[in-house]
Motif scaffolding. Structure first.
Motif, PDB file in Angstrom:
ATOM      1  N   GLU A 111       0.829   3.893   1.759  1.00  0.00           N
ATOM      2  CA  GLU A 111       1.262   4.332   3.083  1.00  0.00           C
ATOM      3  C   GLU A 111       2.449   3.483   3.563  1.00  0.00           C
ATOM      4  OE1 GLU A 111      -1.690   3.576   1.941  1.00  0.00           O
ATOM      5  OE2 GLU A 111      -3.300   4.737   2.869  1.00  0.00           O
ATOM      6  N   CYS A 167      -6.723   2.604   4.409  1.00  0.00           N
ATOM      7  CA  CYS A 167      -7.540   1.439   4.754  1.00  0.00           C
ATOM      8  C   CYS A 167      -7.201   0.966   6.169  1.00  0.00           C
ATOM      9  CB  CYS A 167      -7.292   0.315   3.751  1.00  0.00           C
ATOM     10  SG  CYS A 167      -5.715  -0.527   3.999  1.00  0.00           S
ATOM     11  N   HIS A 175       0.840  -1.192   0.000  1.00  0.00           N
ATOM     12  CA  HIS A 175       0.000   0.000   0.000  1.00  0.00           C
ATOM     13  C   HIS A 175       0.884   1.253   0.000  1.00  0.00           C
ATOM     14  CE1 HIS A 175      -4.058  -1.866   1.253  1.00  0.00           C
ATOM     15  NE2 HIS A 175      -3.279  -2.786   0.703  1.00  0.00           N
ATOM     16  N   HIS A 221      -5.948  -1.795   7.177  1.00  0.00           N
ATOM     17  CA  HIS A 221      -4.652  -2.461   7.192  1.00  0.00           C
ATOM     18  C   HIS A 221      -3.533  -1.418   7.342  1.00  0.00           C
ATOM     19  CE1 HIS A 221      -1.691  -5.123   4.867  1.00  0.00           C
ATOM     20  NE2 HIS A 221      -1.317  -3.963   4.402  1.00  0.00           N
TER      21      HIS A 221
HETATM   22 ZN   LIG Z   1      -3.953   0.500   2.948  1.00  0.00          ZN
END
Ligand SMILES: [Zn+2]
Ligand SMILES: O=c1ccn([C@H]2C[C@H](O)[C@@H](CO)O2)c(=O)[nH]1
Length: 296
Positions: free
Chosen positions: A104, A129, A102, A131
């Motif tokens: 991030e 998200c 992702h 996660h």
């Molecule tokens: Zn994410």
């Protein structure tokens, strides 16, 4: 500049274009900005830090590799040192969903591998998200990390992750970005040594199964990534992903990796080997060596 930036660059304001052009045009631009560069851009564009981070998001998102979703996520992490780091999502066709990175995670790992010791803020073009919220709760900035989203008031990770579960629930005191050195014995060629060195600085307080990966790119450069474990286990970022993040941020191609080394413990409770080999094979890399970490 790298061709991936051209279209996003063309949409920036003329002031931001002229401030960024010499930086993006540098042969060794690695999708990060020094404190001096940030100060100069702010001065030339009259943007404040928050507005500048938003303005840079399309360039960060241009680093995305999204063959499955065509959904480009970009992130800009701001370090305590004053340096800024791009991050972007990475998807791998021919591997499993679990191998996805992702944006991030990319920005956080980019900062960590660049020697950053703490983060102050992260700006993302879509809401992080669950996660990613959990992944970022492993950081030594804790719930104080500031999160900026287009169209939303600035908030903290604590606001995005109420009643958080984290390292302290498992009595872990060493957090992600805290400096660690497990001191494994260096051996072999430069690629092997960089994989071992990465393992020595990996964050694996839950399993103690440290690991590192070093990749040699088409240009002959070496990119090393460290394992970043998470209190909730599943959001952990494997060492291959960390190395691929760095390679991508430096503008190199994930499908032109010439050699790879994975360093991990022979008697560890976890095994990165099979997953690492599977993803590297999906990327067309066949030259994968595994070395055993030797206790200091
Ligand atoms: Zn994410
Ligand atoms: O917080 C998020 C949510 C999704 N994605 C990426 C993962 C995948 O590549 C794509 C679709 O979920 O967007 C991120 O990078 N960050």
């Amino acid at each position: 500049m790298h061709p991936r930036f051209q279209s996003a660059f063309a949409d920036l304001s003329p002031e931001l274009q002229s401030a960024l052009k010499p930086i993006l045009d540098a042969e060794d631009f690695s999708a990060r900005f020094s404190p001096e560069q940030i100060a100069a851009i702010k001065q030339q564009t009259a943007l404040d830090e928050d507005a500048l981070a938003f303005a840079l998001l399309p360039l960060a998102a241009a680093c995305a590799l999204a063959p499955l979703s065509d959904f480009n996520v970009g992130a800009v992490a701001r370090g305590k040192s004053g340096s800024w780091y791009f991050g972007a999502n990475m998807e791998f066709a021919g591997a499993t969903m679990q191998q996805t990175v992702h944006a991030e995670q990319s920005a956080v790992t980019h900062a960590w591998l660049s020697g950053e010791l703490a983060l102050e803020a992260i700006t993302v073009n879509y809401s992080p998200c669950g996660h990613c919220r959990q992944f970022m709760n492993e950081l030594n900035s804790g719930t104080a990390l500031r999160i900026y989203l287009p169209g939303r008031q600035p908030a903290t990770l604590g606001d995005y992750l109420p009643y958080a579960f984290g390292p302290r629930d498992l009595a872990i005191e060493t957090l992600l970005l805290d400096p660690v050195d497990h001191g494994y014995h260096l051996s072999g060629d430069a690629l092997e040594q960089q994989a071992i060195n990465a393992a020595s600085h990996s964050h694996a307080p839950y399993s103690n199964a440290h690991s590192g990966v070093a990749l040699e790119s088409a240009s002959g450069q070496i990119y090393a990534g460290r394992y970043a474990e998470n209190a909730a286990f599943n959001p952990s970022l494997p060492p291959l992903q960390a190395a691929l993040i760095l390679l991508n941020m430096h503008g190199e191609s994930c499908t032109q990796i010439t050699r790879a080394v994975l360093a991990e413990s022979p008697d560890g409770k976890l095994i990165q080997r099979q997953a690492t080999e599977a993803t590297l094979q999906a990327l067309g890399c066949q030259h994968i060596r595994c070395v055993e970490l030797q206790k200091p």
